[in-house]
Write a protein that holds these residues in place. Structure first.
Motif, PDB file in Angstrom:
ATOM      1  N   ARG A 362      33.519  36.498  43.412  1.00 36.30           N
ATOM      2  CA  ARG A 362      33.905  37.364  42.295  1.00 36.30           C
ATOM      3  C   ARG A 362      33.477  36.719  40.982  1.00 36.30           C
ATOM      4  O   ARG A 362      33.551  35.499  40.831  1.00 36.30           O
ATOM      5  CB  ARG A 362      35.414  37.589  42.282  1.00 36.30           C
ATOM      6  CG  ARG A 362      35.945  38.423  43.431  1.00 36.30           C
ATOM      7  CD  ARG A 362      37.452  38.596  43.280  1.00 36.30           C
ATOM      8  NE  ARG A 362      37.755  39.400  42.113  1.00 36.30           N
ATOM      9  CZ  ARG A 362      38.042  40.701  42.165  1.00 36.30           C
ATOM     10  NH1 ARG A 362      38.047  41.339  43.322  1.00 36.30           N
ATOM     11  NH2 ARG A 362      38.325  41.353  41.070  1.00 36.30           N
ATOM     12  N   ASP A 365      36.732  35.214  39.479  1.00 38.81           N
ATOM     13  CA  ASP A 365      37.670  34.452  40.313  1.00 38.81           C
ATOM     14  C   ASP A 365      36.895  33.784  41.440  1.00 38.81           C
ATOM     15  O   ASP A 365      36.616  34.398  42.462  1.00 38.81           O
ATOM     16  CB  ASP A 365      38.750  35.384  40.882  1.00 38.81           C
ATOM     17  CG  ASP A 365      39.779  34.620  41.714  1.00 38.81           C
ATOM     18  OD1 ASP A 365      39.690  33.375  41.786  1.00 38.81           O
ATOM     19  OD2 ASP A 365      40.661  35.282  42.286  1.00 38.81           O
ATOM     20  N   SER A 367      37.782  31.820  43.572  1.00 40.18           N
ATOM     21  CA  SER A 367      38.547  31.529  44.785  1.00 40.18           C
ATOM     22  C   SER A 367      38.512  32.687  45.779  1.00 40.18           C
ATOM     23  O   SER A 367      39.060  32.572  46.875  1.00 40.18           O
ATOM     24  CB  SER A 367      40.004  31.223  44.416  1.00 40.18           C
ATOM     25  OG  SER A 367      40.628  32.372  43.848  1.00 40.18           O
ATOM     26  N   SER A 368      37.872  33.792  45.419  1.00 44.50           N
ATOM     27  CA  SER A 368      37.838  34.941  46.321  1.00 44.50           C
ATOM     28  C   SER A 368      36.489  35.638  46.232  1.00 44.50           C
ATOM     29  O   SER A 368      35.702  35.423  45.304  1.00 44.50           O
ATOM     30  CB  SER A 368      38.962  35.930  45.979  1.00 44.50           C
ATOM     31  OG  SER A 368      38.789  36.434  44.671  1.00 44.50           O
TER      32      SER A 368
END
Length: 573
Positions: A362, A365, A367-368
């Motif tokens: 993303r 983000d 982390s995702s």
């Protein structure tokens, strides 16, 4: 071979076709109108699989039996329509057929009374006008609870009438018909070939005619050989011909999608439940029940289905096959643009690979992963607007997804161009576009390309992009929002000639570091040193198109990672 796989997929009895009926006109036993009712969906109507279909419609003055367009059955036209009198013979033919049929089926007599009553016919047209019916929509008639389309006596009358009419046509034909018996190209049996083939509907929006298009047509002398007349040049029995046309019409009606200037449809050797149709994973589902299943990612669903097949939990799918057909219309003929077939398990594996290769971090983000893009989102990522998408491009990409083929170099160039436009204009990078660029390298064999930032990627171009992202963050930390930042001003030049441009950027970076407090300046110095250490002994002087794309991916993934660091820091504080 393609036509062979269409046999048995639709209504295969000669003289009958499936139609979408929009209106039902009801009368009582006295022939008085009791209702004009819309049926089925407002756009597609109600699908009736067995409707009488008239042959030799090109002769003029003929109509279908029991089910016709409103303009032919009711002689209903929009105000201002010209040349309505030319269509009057079709209107009269329609009602004369019903009158003939009523001699064997008395329950049809109220319809004859309706036609003879001018006031009731006018009333019917007024009711159709009030309900905004369209002259080209299909209509059927019922008498009380009696539905002629469901009554075997009516259908059997039509079968006999049709056979008599066909026999009479052969006797009155002035032209000699050589080769009355030929081998059917599909069944291999000795048959009397159909002189014309039924029309394929549903291609009007992709070059086809509203009245339909033929797969096998020989209306010009140049198309004919060896003295064979019309469709004897592609000899097929009437039953076989009806079967393949009906099957194709069913698929275009029920499971087709438009891709540019063509339509694609697909089917399976054996029935596959809707929730297991992996080609449906590529699109936004129209079925509300299927939309609920979107909570599970398409890739996860495809992977789980593939594992179930491999472990023997889904033996019903293990030996199944898929067929995918791409069609368009051209001057009244069906143009086959592409044909694909293969095992169902191979298809599931390829669709899972498609989503896996498109996965990208993303932008906001690290982390995702970004949501999995639908097919048209990926195709549209190469252009500014979907209407600019060329038909051959989207159709080629469709084959890439289904066959797990490499991403064409031209697609990478288009995606990179749109990415540059986004960056230099300050727009947010598009997830589908970055995923397509990443998929290009994965399918080319780049084992180091990942969805997330890879600090150990072997290509210096990737790390040049990372350095651009770090310098951009450094400028913002030192100066805040300065309008046209270092990326907007220097990105394109830096991605093409990094050695020439980064010298100036590094000089500016020193000034920016001097504006930061000691701890933050030290962190940026370490980050710059870490990235530059991955470039080797020297920075590339020039980058070709592929390495410019690596530059873009390095920039994007580093930017996402830095945003995550900032978010974590703010959360900790």
């Amino acid at each position: 071979m393609m036509l062979h796989y269409l046999l048995g997929r639709g209504e295969s009895e000669p003289g009958f076709v499936a139609r979408n009926i929009h209106w039902q006109i009801s009368v009582n036993i006295n022939g008085t109108i009791t209702g004009v009712t819309p049926v089925g969906d407002e756009k597609t109507g109600h699908r009736v699989n067995k409707c009488p279909s008239m042959h030799n419609m090109n002769a003029g003055g003929r109509s279908h039996f029991m089910v016709e367009s409103i303009q032919n059955a009711a002689f209903f036209f929009k105000e201002g329509t010209e040349e309505t009198e030319k269509l009057k013979p079709r209107h009269e033919f329609f009602w004369n057929l019903i009158k003939e049929a009523s001699e064997g089926e008395p329950r049809l007599e109220p319809l004859c009374r309706l036609y003879a009553n001018t006031a009731e016919m006018d009333k019917m047209r007024s009711m159709l006008d009030e309900k905004k019916a369209k002259p080209t929509q299909w209509v059927q008639f019922t008498v009380g609870e009696f539905d002629p389309l469901s009554e075997n006596t009516v259908l059997e009358w039509w079968r006999k009438w049709r056979q008599k009419d066909l026999a009479a046509s052969k006797k009155t034909s002035k032209k000699a018909q050589p080769f009355d018996q030929m081998l059917c190209l599909l069944s291999g049996e000795l048959i009397e070939p159909a002189l014309t083939h039924d029309k394929v509907k549903g291609l009007a929006g992709v070059g086809g005619l509203g009245t339909g298009d033929v797969v096998a047509g020989f209306d010009k002398d140049a198309f004919q050989s060896y003295g064979l007349d019309k469709s004897k040049n592609a000899a097929m029995g009437e039953e076989v011909m009806t079967a393949y046309v009906s099957g194709l019409n069913n698929f275009l009606e029920e499971s087709s999608r438009k891709l540019g200037n063509a339509k694609v449809t697909h089917w399976f050797d054996r029935t596959v439940p809707l929730e297991d149709d992996v080609l449906g994973f590529l699109d936004d589902p129209s079925d509300p029940n299927q939309q609920k299943q979107e909570a599970a990612a398409a890739k996860q669903r495809a992977t789980a289905l593939l594992e179930a097949i491999r472990t023997g939990k889904r033996p019903d799918l293990a030996s199944n096959k898929y067929f995918a057909l791409t069609l368009s219309g051209a001057s009244g003929r069906v143009m086959v643009r592409d044909w694909m077939e293969g095992s169902f398990m191979e298809l599931v594996d390829n669709i899972a690979a498609w989503f896996n290769d498109l996965q990208i971090v993303r932008r906001d983000d690290a982390s995702s992963l970004a949501p999995e893009p639908k097919f048209l989102a990926v195709a549209g990522s190469m252009v500014r607007e979907l209407k600019e998408l060329m038909g051959p491009t989207v159709q080629h990409l469709w084959r890439v997804a289904i066959r797990n083929q490499p991403i064409p170099h031209a697609f990478l160039a288009q995606a990179l161009h749109r990415f540059r436009v986004d960056i230099t204009s300050g727009e947010t990078p598009n997830h589908a576009r970055m995923g397509l660029m990443k998929a290009y390298f994965i399918r080319k064999g780049d084992t180091q390309m990942a969805a997330y930032l890879n600090p150990d990627h072997p290509d210096a171009a990737y790390h040049c992009g990372r350095l651009m992202a770090v310098l951009s963050r450094l400028q913002y930390a030192a100066l805040g929002d300065v309008g046209a930042n270092v990326v907007q001003r220097y990105y394109i030049a830096a991605s093409q000639t990094p050695a020439l441009v980064f010298g100036r950027l590094m000089s500016n970076a020193k000034n920016h570091l001097n504006k930061l407090d000691g701890g933050l300046a030290h962190w940026y110095e370490g980050k710059i040193a870490e990235v530059m250490a991955q470039m080797g002994d020297s920075m590339p002087r020039t980058l070709d198109l592929e390495r410019q794309s690596l530059f873009a991916l390095g920039y994007y993934q580093q930017l996402a990672a830095d945003r995550q660091v900032k978010a974590n820091k703010e959360e900790k504080e």
